[in-house]
Design an enzyme around this catalytic site. Structure first.
Site, PDB file in Angstrom:
ATOM      1  N   SER A  29      40.103  59.735  90.919  1.00 42.87           N
ATOM      2  CA  SER A  29      39.957  59.912  92.373  1.00 42.87           C
ATOM      3  C   SER A  29      39.514  58.599  93.007  1.00 42.87           C
ATOM      4  O   SER A  29      38.606  57.948  92.509  1.00 42.87           O
ATOM      5  CB  SER A  29      38.887  60.953  92.693  1.00 42.87           C
ATOM      6  OG  SER A  29      39.015  62.067  91.879  1.00 42.87           O
ATOM      7  N   HIS A  60      45.766  63.674  93.694  1.00 41.66           N
ATOM      8  CA  HIS A  60      46.284  63.244  92.386  1.00 41.66           C
ATOM      9  C   HIS A  60      47.804  63.424  92.425  1.00 41.66           C
ATOM     10  O   HIS A  60      48.310  64.524  92.234  1.00 41.66           O
ATOM     11  CB  HIS A  60      45.697  64.085  91.249  1.00 41.66           C
ATOM     12  CG  HIS A  60      44.263  63.800  90.939  1.00 41.66           C
ATOM     13  ND1 HIS A  60      43.871  63.052  89.862  1.00 41.66           N
ATOM     14  CD2 HIS A  60      43.125  64.165  91.568  1.00 41.66           C
ATOM     15  CE1 HIS A  60      42.549  62.957  89.837  1.00 41.66           C
ATOM     16  NE2 HIS A  60      42.072  63.643  90.866  1.00 41.66           N
ATOM     17  N   HIS A  82      43.406  68.378  84.344  1.00 36.71           N
ATOM     18  CA  HIS A  82      42.030  68.800  84.092  1.00 36.71           C
ATOM     19  C   HIS A  82      41.992  70.178  83.452  1.00 36.71           C
ATOM     20  O   HIS A  82      42.884  70.997  83.680  1.00 36.71           O
ATOM     21  CB  HIS A  82      41.248  68.870  85.412  1.00 36.71           C
ATOM     22  CG  HIS A  82      41.234  67.584  86.175  1.00 36.71           C
ATOM     23  ND1 HIS A  82      42.258  67.218  87.017  1.00 36.71           N
ATOM     24  CD2 HIS A  82      40.323  66.583  86.216  1.00 36.71           C
ATOM     25  CE1 HIS A  82      41.980  66.030  87.553  1.00 36.71           C
ATOM     26  NE2 HIS A  82      40.820  65.618  87.080  1.00 36.71           N
ATOM     27  N   TYR A  84      40.023  72.494  84.326  1.00 35.61           N
ATOM     28  CA  TYR A  84      39.809  73.520  85.352  1.00 35.61           C
ATOM     29  C   TYR A  84      41.102  73.973  86.026  1.00 35.61           C
ATOM     30  O   TYR A  84      41.128  74.988  86.704  1.00 35.61           O
ATOM     31  CB  TYR A  84      38.778  73.066  86.399  1.00 35.61           C
ATOM     32  CG  TYR A  84      39.151  71.835  87.185  1.00 35.61           C
ATOM     33  CD1 TYR A  84      40.128  71.890  88.189  1.00 35.61           C
ATOM     34  CD2 TYR A  84      38.531  70.618  86.945  1.00 35.61           C
ATOM     35  CE1 TYR A  84      40.470  70.763  88.917  1.00 35.61           C
ATOM     36  CE2 TYR A  84      38.857  69.487  87.668  1.00 35.61           C
ATOM     37  CZ  TYR A  84      39.829  69.566  88.652  1.00 35.61           C
ATOM     38  OH  TYR A  84      40.161  68.441  89.350  1.00 35.61           O
ATOM     39  N   GLU A  85      42.180  73.198  85.848  1.00 36.39           N
ATOM     40  CA  GLU A  85      43.456  73.627  86.418  1.00 36.39           C
ATOM     41  C   GLU A  85      44.070  74.747  85.577  1.00 36.39           C
ATOM     42  O   GLU A  85      45.067  75.344  85.977  1.00 36.39           O
ATOM     43  CB  GLU A  85      44.429  72.449  86.474  1.00 36.39           C
ATOM     44  CG  GLU A  85      44.028  71.382  87.473  1.00 36.39           C
ATOM     45  CD  GLU A  85      44.911  70.156  87.366  1.00 36.39           C
ATOM     46  OE1 GLU A  85      45.989  70.150  87.972  1.00 36.39           O
ATOM     47  OE2 GLU A  85      44.535  69.197  86.666  1.00 36.39           O
ATOM     48  N   ALA A 112      35.888  59.764  88.920  1.00 34.22           N
ATOM     49  CA  ALA A 112      34.787  59.952  89.860  1.00 34.22           C
ATOM     50  C   ALA A 112      33.763  60.815  89.138  1.00 34.22           C
ATOM     51  O   ALA A 112      34.134  61.737  88.411  1.00 34.22           O
ATOM     52  CB  ALA A 112      35.285  60.665  91.103  1.00 34.22           C
ATOM     53  N   MET A 210      34.384  65.872  85.211  1.00 31.60           N
ATOM     54  CA  MET A 210      35.252  66.948  84.701  1.00 31.60           C
ATOM     55  C   MET A 210      36.507  66.417  84.018  1.00 31.60           C
ATOM     56  O   MET A 210      37.522  67.119  83.962  1.00 31.60           O
ATOM     57  CB  MET A 210      35.663  67.866  85.860  1.00 31.60           C
ATOM     58  CG  MET A 210      34.508  68.408  86.681  1.00 31.60           C
ATOM     59  SD  MET A 210      35.118  69.374  88.076  1.00 31.60           S
ATOM     60  CE  MET A 210      33.623  69.501  89.078  1.00 31.60           C
ATOM     61  N   SER A 211      36.468  65.184  83.526  1.00 33.83           N
ATOM     62  CA  SER A 211      37.689  64.628  82.911  1.00 33.83           C
ATOM     63  C   SER A 211      37.319  63.664  81.790  1.00 33.83           C
ATOM     64  O   SER A 211      36.213  63.716  81.254  1.00 33.83           O
ATOM     65  CB  SER A 211      38.505  63.894  83.982  1.00 33.83           C
ATOM     66  OG  SER A 211      37.831  62.735  84.427  1.00 33.83           O
ATOM     67  N   ASN A 234      28.662  60.505  94.106  1.00 38.41           N
ATOM     68  CA  ASN A 234      27.572  61.303  94.694  1.00 38.41           C
ATOM     69  C   ASN A 234      26.437  61.379  93.684  1.00 38.41           C
ATOM     70  O   ASN A 234      26.645  61.139  92.498  1.00 38.41           O
ATOM     71  CB  ASN A 234      28.088  62.727  94.992  1.00 38.41           C
ATOM     72  CG  ASN A 234      28.701  63.389  93.770  1.00 38.41           C
ATOM     73  OD1 ASN A 234      29.843  63.112  93.394  1.00 38.41           O
ATOM     74  ND2 ASN A 234      27.929  64.236  93.114  1.00 38.41           N
ATOM     75  N   HIS A 246      33.806  68.032  97.938  1.00 44.14           N
ATOM     76  CA  HIS A 246      34.948  67.232  97.493  1.00 44.14           C
ATOM     77  C   HIS A 246      35.202  66.094  98.491  1.00 44.14           C
ATOM     78  O   HIS A 246      35.604  64.992  98.109  1.00 44.14           O
ATOM     79  CB  HIS A 246      36.177  68.137  97.367  1.00 44.14           C
ATOM     80  CG  HIS A 246      37.402  67.450  96.825  1.00 44.14           C
ATOM     81  ND1 HIS A 246      37.419  66.827  95.597  1.00 44.14           N
ATOM     82  CD2 HIS A 246      38.641  67.268  97.345  1.00 44.14           C
ATOM     83  CE1 HIS A 246      38.619  66.298  95.392  1.00 44.14           C
ATOM     84  NE2 HIS A 246      39.375  66.555  96.441  1.00 44.14           N
TER      85      HIS A 246
HETATM   86  N1  HPA Z   1      30.074  66.665  89.069  1.00 36.66           N
HETATM   87  C1  HPA Z   1      31.235  66.785  88.395  1.00 36.66           C
HETATM   88  N2  HPA Z   1      32.314  66.083  88.675  1.00 36.66           N
HETATM   89  C2  HPA Z   1      32.238  65.210  89.688  1.00 36.66           C
HETATM   90  C3  HPA Z   1      31.063  65.029  90.437  1.00 36.66           C
HETATM   91  C4  HPA Z   1      29.910  65.807  90.093  1.00 36.66           C
HETATM   92  O1  HPA Z   1      28.834  65.702  90.697  1.00 36.66           O
HETATM   93  N3  HPA Z   1      31.336  64.080  91.365  1.00 36.66           N
HETATM   94  C5  HPA Z   1      32.621  63.699  91.174  1.00 36.66           C
HETATM   95  N4  HPA Z   1      33.175  64.377  90.171  1.00 36.66           N
END
Ligand code: HPA
Length: 273
Positions: A29, A60, A82, A84-85, A112, A210-211, A234, A246
């Site tokens: 990202s 993406h 991912h 989660y998809e 990210a 998450m990747s 973040n 997001h």
């Molecule tokens: N957690 C999980 N995945 C992320 C985050 C997070 O805080 N920020 C960006 N991708």
């Protein structure tokens, strides 16, 4: 059809349409437009490549590109897959296997992530020194693909030490603050709870995301060298008194774009293959 045949068919297709490369960069990202840096570029949609899954995440795009970058032949994956998809880890990591068959020697993974380490700030870049897999699955589960690597691969140097040194040298030269730390993978798609973030910190994690872990695991099994860089988009959940979104992740990703690009430009330029 067996997995090795799927991988070979996909690799043959990519070789025919794009050629081969020495380096592959997976654009996370915020880095989605780094493919503009390639010259003499050829591209394929993931949907055209046999046995490639199709990415469903906004931002993406789902393209594989190949071209020249600072004197090297480079593939870029714009868009990744991912857990989660709903994808199986074997599907998520098939492109990584394809890269191995195409002769890619160095896989650069970007992502990210949320900062777990309270000494980090949103917008910081973190070189991944190691990872903790908390997604509940492993991409090497199932019959071992002996053509690629052993049943019980060593994981003591997943994020290649020499490549990390190179990244730190580039950061110093470019005057970029490059943190270094442990990436902890959760399956998502929900962001972590504050308790999960505290757990990740106690376990030794500096970032959550998450990747990356599936691709890094398969790359090591396939004999490739891996470099991982996370953008702290973040502070992870519960550190600040505000919810995560997001949009925040995408906004910070956009803000650090130039710094992230400079890092990758320097790394590709200075890499000796
Ligand atoms: N957690 C999980 N995945 C992320 C985050 C997070 O805080 N920020 C960006 N991708």
């Amino acid at each position: 059809m067996t997995e090795i045949l799927r991988i070979r068919e996909a690799a043959d297709y990519v070789r025919q349409h794009l050629g081969t490369a020495d380096i592959c960069i997976v654009l996370g990202s915020g880095l989605g437009d780094y493919d503009e840096a390639l010259t003499n570029v050829r591209a394929l949609s993931y949907s055209d490549i046999p046995h490639f899954p199709v990415s469903t995440v906004p931002g993406h795009a789902g393209k594989l590109l190949c071209g020249d970058l600072h004197g090297k032949r480079v593939m870029m994956m714009s868009g990744r897959f991912h857990v989660y998809e709903g994808h199986d880890l074997r599907d998520i990591t098939r492109p990584t296997r394809v890269m191995a068959l195409l002769g890619v020697k160095v896989l650069i993974l970007t992502n990210a992530a949320g900062a777990v380490n309270t000494g980090f700030y949103p917008g910081d870049l973190m070189l991944i020194s190691d990872h903790i897999n908390l997604c509940g699955k492993n991409p090497l589960t199932g019959p071992n693909l002996d053509e690629f690597g052993p049943r019980f691969p060593d994981m003591s140097n997943v994020y290649d030490k020499e490549l990390r040194n190179l990244a730190q040298r580039v950061a110093a030269k470019e005057n970029i603050l490059l943190r270094e730390g442990v990436y902890t993978m959760f399956a998502g798609p929900c962001y972590e709870t504050p308790a999960e973030v505290r757990m990740a910190r106690i376990l030794g994690g500096d970032a959550v995301g998450m990747s990356t872990v599936p691709e890094a695991t398969v790359a090591v099994h396939s004999g490739m060298k891996v470099l991982g860089i996370s953008c702290m988009t973040n502070m992870a959940a519960g550190i600040l008194d505000q919810p995560l979104s997001h949009e925040e992740v995408m906004e910070t990703g956009a803000r650090v774009r130039d710094k992230f690009r400079k890092m990758l430009d320097g790394i590709v330029t200075d890499l000796t293959l």
